[in-house]
Write an enzyme that holds these catalytic residues in place. Structure first.
Site, PDB file in Angstrom:
ATOM      1  N   GLY A 357     105.745 -64.901 -32.125  1.00 59.99           N
ATOM      2  CA  GLY A 357     105.864 -65.484 -33.451  1.00 59.99           C
ATOM      3  C   GLY A 357     107.310 -65.795 -33.745  1.00 59.99           C
ATOM      4  N   GLY A 359     110.261 -66.200 -36.880  1.00 58.52           N
ATOM      5  CA  GLY A 359     110.544 -65.858 -38.260  1.00 58.52           C
ATOM      6  C   GLY A 359     111.856 -66.461 -38.673  1.00 58.52           C
ATOM      7  CB  SER A 363     111.411 -67.047 -31.343  1.00 60.14           C
ATOM      8  OG  SER A 363     111.591 -68.247 -32.054  1.00 60.14           O
ATOM      9  CG  ASP A 473     113.573 -59.255 -44.229  1.00 64.04           C
ATOM     10  OD1 ASP A 473     113.025 -59.663 -45.280  1.00 64.04           O
ATOM     11  OD2 ASP A 473     113.576 -59.900 -43.168  1.00 64.04           O
TER      12      ASP A 473
HETATM   13  N1  LIG Z   1     107.473 -55.194 -31.908  1.00 60.52           N
HETATM   14  C1  LIG Z   1     106.582 -56.169 -32.065  1.00 60.52           C
HETATM   15  N2  LIG Z   1     105.374 -56.053 -31.483  1.00 60.52           N
HETATM   16  C2  LIG Z   1     104.446 -57.039 -31.652  1.00 60.52           C
HETATM   17  N3  LIG Z   1     104.633 -58.149 -32.372  1.00 60.52           N
HETATM   18  C3  LIG Z   1     105.829 -58.324 -32.986  1.00 60.52           C
HETATM   19  C4  LIG Z   1     106.857 -57.358 -32.847  1.00 60.52           C
HETATM   20  N4  LIG Z   1     107.925 -57.793 -33.555  1.00 60.52           N
HETATM   21  C5  LIG Z   1     107.562 -58.968 -34.099  1.00 60.52           C
HETATM   22  N5  LIG Z   1     106.310 -59.313 -33.762  1.00 60.52           N
HETATM   23  C6  LIG Z   1     105.584 -60.504 -34.150  1.00 60.52           C
HETATM   24  O1  LIG Z   1     106.466 -61.602 -34.146  1.00 60.52           O
HETATM   25  C7  LIG Z   1     106.376 -62.318 -35.359  1.00 60.52           C
HETATM   26  C8  LIG Z   1     107.725 -62.875 -35.717  1.00 60.52           C
HETATM   27  O2  LIG Z   1     108.583 -61.824 -36.098  1.00 60.52           O
HETATM   28  P1  LIG Z   1     109.918 -62.110 -36.864  1.00 60.52           P
HETATM   29  O3  LIG Z   1     110.770 -63.021 -36.012  1.00 60.52           O
HETATM   30  O4  LIG Z   1     110.488 -60.807 -37.243  1.00 60.52           O
HETATM   31  O5  LIG Z   1     109.513 -62.960 -38.102  1.00 60.52           O
HETATM   32  P2  LIG Z   1     109.038 -62.476 -39.504  1.00 60.52           P
HETATM   33  O6  LIG Z   1     109.180 -60.995 -39.543  1.00 60.52           O
HETATM   34  O7  LIG Z   1     109.933 -63.180 -40.429  1.00 60.52           O
HETATM   35  O8  LIG Z   1     107.616 -62.931 -39.566  1.00 60.52           O
HETATM   36  C9  LIG Z   1     105.884 -61.322 -36.372  1.00 60.52           C
HETATM   37  O9  LIG Z   1     105.098 -61.961 -37.326  1.00 60.52           O
HETATM   38  C10 LIG Z   1     105.037 -60.368 -35.537  1.00 60.52           C
HETATM   39  O10 LIG Z   1     103.679 -60.776 -35.558  1.00 60.52           O
END
Ligand SMILES: Nc1ncnc2c1ncn2[C@@H]1O[C@H](COP(=O)(O)OP(=O)(O)O)[C@@H](O)[C@H]1O
Ligand SMILES: *[C@@H]1O[C@H](CO)[C@@H](O)[C@H](O)[C@H]1NC(C)=O
Ligand SMILES: *[C@@H]1O[C@H](CO)[C@@H](O)[C@H](O)[C@H]1NC(C)=O
Ligand SMILES: *[C@@H]1O[C@H](CO)[C@@H](O)[C@H](O)[C@H]1NC(C)=O
Ligand SMILES: *[C@@H]1O[C@H](CO)[C@@H](O)[C@H](O)[C@H]1NC(C)=O
Ligand SMILES: [Mg+2]
Length: 667
Positions: A357, A359, A363, A473
């Site tokens: 994902g 954010g 990424s 956050d």
């Molecule tokens: N440790 C992790 N394990 C599994 N999925 C994760 C993890 N960290 C982040 N993600 C996934 O990646 C996506 C993007 O994360 P992030 O870049 O922090 O964006 P945001 O928190 O703004 O949605 C999150 O929505 C989550 O679903």
């Protein structure tokens, strides 16, 4: 008169018979032209230098050399084949040191030529049609340098006894047994002369074939030995000679000397008198062999190829080093053990191919490192200053271990990029279960457990750790669910990185829209109270299954979740705000408490918000949430304050993606 005639006839017969006897042994120590009693066919020649050159480095050719007089192998047509013995010295030289083609054979045949025989694997002995036919009456000892599976060849360097067929009745890899009984391999195409002995015992029908290096005594133990009565193979008179053929690879087959004897041991060759075969010797600067012209392309081409591949290799390595370049700065030495190699991360994530994902800050990619699933977050960052503080904070956070925090396994810094390695959370982020895809949701028990977990993690950050850590956050997408659906707080401190990334003349706020406390917006300063505010919004989200800001599609009007819930409470039915997806299986008092606590935490006045310590007491049931009325909680002015702060979008300019997030109403 008659008696006289009879006597003459008797003497003629005797003469013919004795002439056969006389011709039953011969020795050639080299082949000096003009050749006596040897006929050459195909490309065979004896020029130059007394070598019987059967093939002369020409592809797909045959060469034959036969002793022109027939040998009477059987005294009468119905007799058994007499013993015979032959010995010769041969050499094979190939233009390609490791590949040759095809071989030499000593042959006993009914005629002194084999015109229908083919080159290549047929060794100039047979052709496709007659190979294996019993009427061939051909006996041969092959020195074969190609493995032909159709003839069941053992390898590409073997000696075999052939009877009417190229499928040897017996064969062995080329070599010899020394005095101590050890097998020594010989390479037929080495270009070195070797001596061969073929012996047949007419009484025991044993056929022995022995091979040895030049000047080596005849080994006692033969290389190939078999028992075959050759009486059905041989006619009474047969011709002996050599056959050789080449395939694709230009190969030279030569015979240096040859002796043969019927009914006895082959006369020994005068090895010192044999012609020299120089091809195999290392070439000296003075003598230029006829192969020089062929050697130039053969040796220069691999050289050029080698140089080019070297250049490619160097370029590849340089490019790779640039690709994986990373520099450890002085300040980083103390964090060295938390630092990971970019290369390792690159391979762990298979080149960042599995995107989980994206954010605001970058990424997230899935990967596997040391059999552990990881999530790698790539954050691009322009500010070195902010990075240093961020890394020190992130590493200190990495040392924290709390079961409701997403473990940080390490970090990597490269150019303007920061990579954070977290433990992979198999159940993803909380937002997915709330409003992204309504088909999978969490029941109240699970949601309450998540709330308790996050509250405990945030309390740990605020009060239980050696220093106060502000998360900055808190939002649904930063709450990750582990295998047991425990809520785990992730992404600490990233917002701070954003704060630092911007010049400090204006006030900037990092965080996610909808979770930002009005005081945070006003002062630009994150505090534990601003974290509590965001946590309050999260509580409402979890209980209501709604985003913190609802944008009306028609009017574009923004409705705050806080206001919305407050409205229900004001009307005296706060439970109507709960998520309809919860069904009926929920604890009414818990839902009510969470909704009220959410409103309390997201109070616009920071002083009115509880601390995380208090919050933890409430959600763990250690303390009762004090009873208060909507009017006690909020004067209307408070809510307006919230509104006021939120409408000033212009203030939120952390970075463009941040603004996107702002405009999309939070995530
Ligand atoms: N440790 C992790 N394990 C599994 N999925 C994760 C993890 N960290 C982040 N993600 C996934 O990646 C996506 C993007 O994360 P992030 O870049 O922090 O964006 P945001 O928190 O703004 O949605 C999150 O929505 C989550 O679903
Ligand atoms: C054959 O060999 C015998 C002795 O082994 C020798 O006397 C005789 O000269 C040889 N014949 C020829 C033609 O070389
Ligand atoms: C090989 O021999 C043939 C016939 O003797 C001749 O025409 C040819 O030129 C020779 N080739 C080489 C490479 O010596
Ligand atoms: C063997 O060769 C003979 C003579 O050329 C021919 O008549 C016969 O058919 C052949 N046998 C086989 C099995 O090919
Ligand atoms: C073949 O070799 C064996 C073993 O060395 C020996 O006993 C036998 O006499 C040899 N036979 C012939 C025909 O040379
Ligand atoms: Mg996140």
């Amino acid at each position: 008169m008659f008696v006289k005639l009879l006597t003459v006839i008797f003497f003629v017969i005797l003469l013919i018979k004795s002439s056969y006897q006389v011709l039953d042994n011969f020795t050639y120590n080299g082949f000096h032209p003009p050749l006596n009693l040897i006929s050459l066919q195909g490309i065979a020649s004896v020029i130059p230098s007394d070598l019987l050159t059967l093939t002369n480095s020409t592809s797909h050719q045959t060469g034959h050399a036969f002793y022109t007089r027939p040998i009477r192998f059987k005294d009468t047509p119905n007799d058994a084949v007499s013993s015979f013995s032959t010995s010769f010295v041969f050499a094979i030289h190939s233009q390609i040191p490791t590949l040759g083609g095809d071989g030499i054979a000593f042959v006993v045949a009914p005629t002194s030529s084999l015109p229908s025989a083919r080159s290549g694997q047929y060794l100039g002995l047979f052709n496709l049609m007659n190979n294996g036919n019993e009427t061939n009456n051909i006996f041969a000892v092959e020195l074969d340098t190609i493995q032909n599976n159709e003839f069941d060849d053992t390898n590409d360097n073997h000696v075999g006894i052939d009877i009417n067929s190229l499928k040897s009745v017996k064969s062995s890899p080329a070599g010899y047994w020394d005095e101590k009984g050890r097998f020594k391999e010989l390479t037929l195409i080495s270009g070195k002369p070797m001596q061969v002995w073929v012996d047949y015992n007419g009484r025991t029908h044993q056929i022995n074939v022995t091979i040895a290096p030049f000047h080596h005594d005849k080994p006692i133990k033969p290389l190939v030995s078999t028992v075959r009565d050759l009486s059905h193979v041989f006619l009474q008179d047969m011709f002996v000679g050599f056959s050789s053929s080449t395939g694709l690879i230009k190969t030279k087959h030569v015979v240096l000397g040859w002796s043969f004897r019927l009914k006895g041991k082959a006369p020994p060759l005068a090895l010192h008198r044999l012609p020299e075969f120089r091809e195999w010797q290392p070439r000296t600067s003075g003598s230029i062999s006829p192969f020089t012209s062929v050697f130039i392309p053969v040796s220069v081409v691999p050289l050029i190829v080698f140089i080019f591949s070297l250049i490619f290799l160097v370029r590849f390595i340089l490019r790779r080093r640039r690709k994986f370049a990373e520099k450890l700065e002085d300040w980083e030495t103390e964090f060295r053990k938390n630092r990971l190699n970019f290369k390792d991360l690159y391979y762990a994530t298979r080149g960042f191919s599995d995107l989980l994902g994206s954010g605001v800050f970058g990424s997230v990619y899935k990967g596997v490192m040391k059999k552990k699933e990881i999530a790698v977050k790539r954050v691009s960052n322009e500010s070195r200053q902010g990075l240093k503080e961020f890394v020190s904070e992130i590493v200190s956070i990495g040392r924290m271990s709390h079961r409701n925090l997403v473990p940080l396994l390490g970090y990597c810094r490269r150019k303007n990029e920061l990579l954070l390695v977290y433990e992979y959370m198999p159940n993803g982020s909380l937002d997915k279960y709330l409003y992204h895809s309504p088909e999978v949701t969490l029941d109240w028990k699970q949601r309450f457990k998540v709330i308790q977990g996050v509250a405990s993690a945030l309390f740990y950050l605020h009060e239980d750790w050696e220093q106060v850590v502000i998360h900055r956050d808190i939002k649904a997408s930063n709450i990750l669910l582990d295998a047991d659906y425990n809520g785990r707080l992730g992404d600490f401190g990233l917002a701070r990185l954003c704060d630092h990334g911007i010049d400090h003349k204006t006030t900037h706020v990092a965080g996610t829209w909808g979770y930002l406390a009005p005081d945070h917006v006003r002062t630009g300063k994150a505090t534990t109270a601003t974290d509590v505010f965001a946590f309050g919004v999260l509580l409402l989200e979890v209980a209501c299954g709604r985003r913190p800001i609802k944008i009306d599609n028609e009017s574009g009007e923004r409705a705050l979740l806080v206001d919305w819930v407050f409205g229900f409470w004001n009307e005296g039915n706060i439970l109507d705000a709960k998520d309809p997806n919860l069904g009926t299986e929920y604890d009414q008092r818990e839902v009510e408490m969470v909704l009220k606590l959410g409103l309390l935490c997201s109070h616009s006045n920071p002083q009115a918000r509880p601390t995380m310590r208090q919050v933890l007491h409430y959600v763990s049931g250690d303390a009762m949430l004090p009873d208060f009325s909507p009017l006690e909680l909020h004067g209307n002015e408070m809510m307006l304050g919230t509104h006021h702060g939120i409408r000033e979008i212009g203030m939120f300019t952390c970075r463009s993606s941040m603004v996107d997030s702002v405009l999309s109403g939070g995530r």
